[in-house]
Design an enzyme around this catalytic site. Structure first.
Site, PDB file in Angstrom:
ATOM      1  N   ASP A 108       0.929  -1.105  -0.164  1.00 37.15           N
ATOM      2  CA  ASP A 108       0.148   0.074   0.080  1.00 37.15           C
ATOM      3  C   ASP A 108       0.912   1.235  -0.044  1.00 37.15           C
ATOM      4  O   ASP A 108       1.773   1.451   0.986  1.00 37.15           O
ATOM      5  CB  ASP A 108      -0.866   0.125   1.009  1.00 37.15           C
ATOM      6  CG  ASP A 108      -1.979   0.826   1.033  1.00 37.15           C
ATOM      7  OD1 ASP A 108      -1.853   1.563   0.127  1.00 37.15           O
ATOM      8  OD2 ASP A 108      -2.712   0.910   1.868  1.00 37.15           O
ATOM      9  N   GLU A 128      -2.401  -0.153  -4.627  1.00 37.45           N
ATOM     10  CA  GLU A 128      -2.623  -1.149  -3.776  1.00 37.45           C
ATOM     11  C   GLU A 128      -2.650  -2.329  -4.420  1.00 37.45           C
ATOM     12  O   GLU A 128      -3.255  -2.452  -5.489  1.00 37.45           O
ATOM     13  CB  GLU A 128      -3.660  -0.972  -2.709  1.00 37.45           C
ATOM     14  CG  GLU A 128      -3.980  -1.875  -1.809  1.00 37.45           C
ATOM     15  CD  GLU A 128      -5.201  -1.556  -1.032  1.00 37.45           C
ATOM     16  OE1 GLU A 128      -5.399  -2.109   0.099  1.00 37.45           O
ATOM     17  OE2 GLU A 128      -5.956  -0.583  -1.255  1.00 37.45           O
TER      18      GLU A 128
END
Length: 498
Positions: A11, A106
């Site tokens: 992320d 992500e």
């Protein structure tokens, strides 16, 4: 479930805002908020400096400005973000063929499928190397979670933020999850969280203690059973490689509701052209045209029409979208419009005949509808807005739709798509001046635009100058590539959860 922490979740940290800070030396270390800047704008991403004031994604922009009045407020530059995302995803695909992107910033990676990790030590080494490679290539930081399941890997990356790495050692999952709030689990949003709270359940451990039957009673069979399994750390979901996009679409949210029917038609035509640009850029054609209209009362209508063959012709898409609009009542005003194409196919020579035939049929149908409407009108009457100027008025700046990672799949926030060539200088976008070189827009209004002249390579903040918005020496420019700082990757934090 696996016995080794070979599922990786990456992320990127405050992705949009971090990219803007890397591109603009004057904003490094400062509060930066990216999103739609109009009255209905929402925050797409806030830098960590802005988060200290309570600003967060999906917050109304007006509230963000009240919390952090001195922050820099910028319109997204999705072209730049996509370029950086492509670089990051390329690094991930070098690790494994099983990469599952969730958004631009992500993704999950199955390290075992790539043969690069089969135990805790090798997984840690891969995670540390990946973070260093991302910094070396993009200059940005990403947080990494490693675990034996997707759910736990995502929890680990969240715990690692900002700019860290967490590994959850297999065997400790139940003890780790127990004290965490119920919202930690996938699928538990505000509504489900409130429902559980009313039932006296506030932690993951209490979900496990309640038992499956109680969860099913509270939430239903499917949701209750799935939530109970996750509370016991049971998550067998595989990492699924990226699927091809099934649709391409664009949409704009308007600062002020549009009531003029002629302007609505003009906006739909403009969106259709932008949609076709994306369709062609992806090398696709499509058969089904979709129109999306969100009205003044927040009701959202969608209309679709399937052609006889796939097309990437802007005229065909415009005509189909215009026909779909005729079936929608926009009397009370329109706050959002969108045009999309689904049923995608790689464009082939065989499609040409079908496209021509579809266009001819569309034109004939439009002509018949126009004749029918003309016959139905009383003398002296016209369609809504027919007496207005024939040239459509260009729409107001769009706002970023809810930030779920921005969901840069088929539908994307449209705030960053404002054409600068139309002399609507969006805050944060790139420009070039014939004398002063490359810079970015700090703000504009009252016929003036303020520009800071600096580049990602500038060692100090650049000079600020103000020009007329129609200054011929000032032109829109493409974003410059980011530059990784010396020493990026040093001091990476690696903290296994034990």
């Amino acid at each position: 479930m696996r016995t080794a922490p070979t599922i990786l979740h990456l992320d990127m940290d405050a992705f949009y805002a971090s990219a803007e800070q890397a591109a603009k030396p004057s904003l490094r270390g400062k509060a930066v908020v990216v999103g739609g800047l109009g009255p209905r704008g929402v925050v797409a991403t806030a830098s960590y400096e802005a988060r200290r004031f309570g600003v967060h994604s999906a917050m109304p922009m007006g509230q963000a400005r009240r919390l952090a009045p001195n922050a820099a407020y910028l319109v997204p530059r999705f072209g730049l973000y996509r370029e950086i995302s492509d670089q990051v995803m390329t690094l991930l695909r070098e690790l494994s063929p099983l990469v599952e992107p969730l958004s631009l910033d992500e993704a999950f990676v199955d390290l075992e499928a790539g043969g690069v990790a089969d135990d805790q030590a090798s997984a840690l080494a891969v995670g540390e190397r990946l973070r260093a490679d991302i910094k070396a290539v993009t200059g940005l930081a990403g947080s990494v979670g490693l675990a034996a399941s997707k759910m736990l890997a995502k929890i680990a990356s969240e715990e690692a933020k900002p700019d860290g790495l967490r590994l959850i050692v297999p065997g400790i999952e139940r003890d780790l999850l127990g004290p965490m709030p119920v919202r930690t689990l996938p699928g538990v949003g505000p509504a489900t969280g409130d429902h559980l709270r009313r039932g006296g359940i506030t932690t993951v451990g209490e979900i496990a203690e309640a038992g499956e039957d109680e969860l099913v009673r509270l939430l239903g069979k499917s949701h209750g059973s799935a939530l109970y399994a996750m509370a016991l750390a049971r998550d067998e979901r595989p990492v699924v490689a990226e699927r091809e996009s099934k649709s391409v679409s664009v949409e704009d949210t308007y600062d002020v509701d549009i009531h003029d029917r002629v302007r609505v038609r003009g906006e739909v035509a403009r969106l259709a052209d932008r949609c076709v640009e994306r369709l062609r850029a992806a090398g696709h054609s499509g058969r089904t045209i979709v129109l999306k209209v969100r009205r003044f009362d927040f009701s959202t209508l969608t209309r679709s029409e399937t052609l006889r063959g796939p097309t990437d012709d802007p005229g065909v898409v415009r005509e189909a979208a215009a026909r779909l609009l005729e079936s929608v009542d926009t009397t009370g005003g329109v706050r959002l419009l969108g045009v999309g194409v689904t049923g995608l196919a790689d464009y082939t020579q065989e499609d040409l005949f079908a496209q021509a035939q579809a266009q001819a049929e569309a034109e004939a149908q439009a002509q018949a509808q126009a004749q029918a409407r003309a016959q139905a009108l009383e003398p002296g009457e016209g369609e809504d807005g027919a007496g207005a100027a024939g040239e459509a008025v260009e729409g107001a700046t769009g706002t970023a739709e809810a930030a779920q990672g921005v969901t840069e799949a088929a539908e994307e926030p449209s705030a960053g798509e404002v054409p600068l060539g139309a002399r609507r200088w969006a805050a944060g976008h790139d420009v070039r001046h014939a004398r002063y070189g490359h810079g970015w827009v700090q703000g504009s209004g009252l016929g003036r635009v303020t520009v800071r002249f600096e580049t990602p390579e500038s060692s100090v903040p650049g000079r600020v100058r103000t020009f007329r918005t129609d200054d011929p020496a000032l032109e829109p420019a493409e974003p410059l590539p980011l530059v990784a700082s010396p020493g990026d990757g040093d001091g990476a934090e690696s903290r296994p959860l034990v």
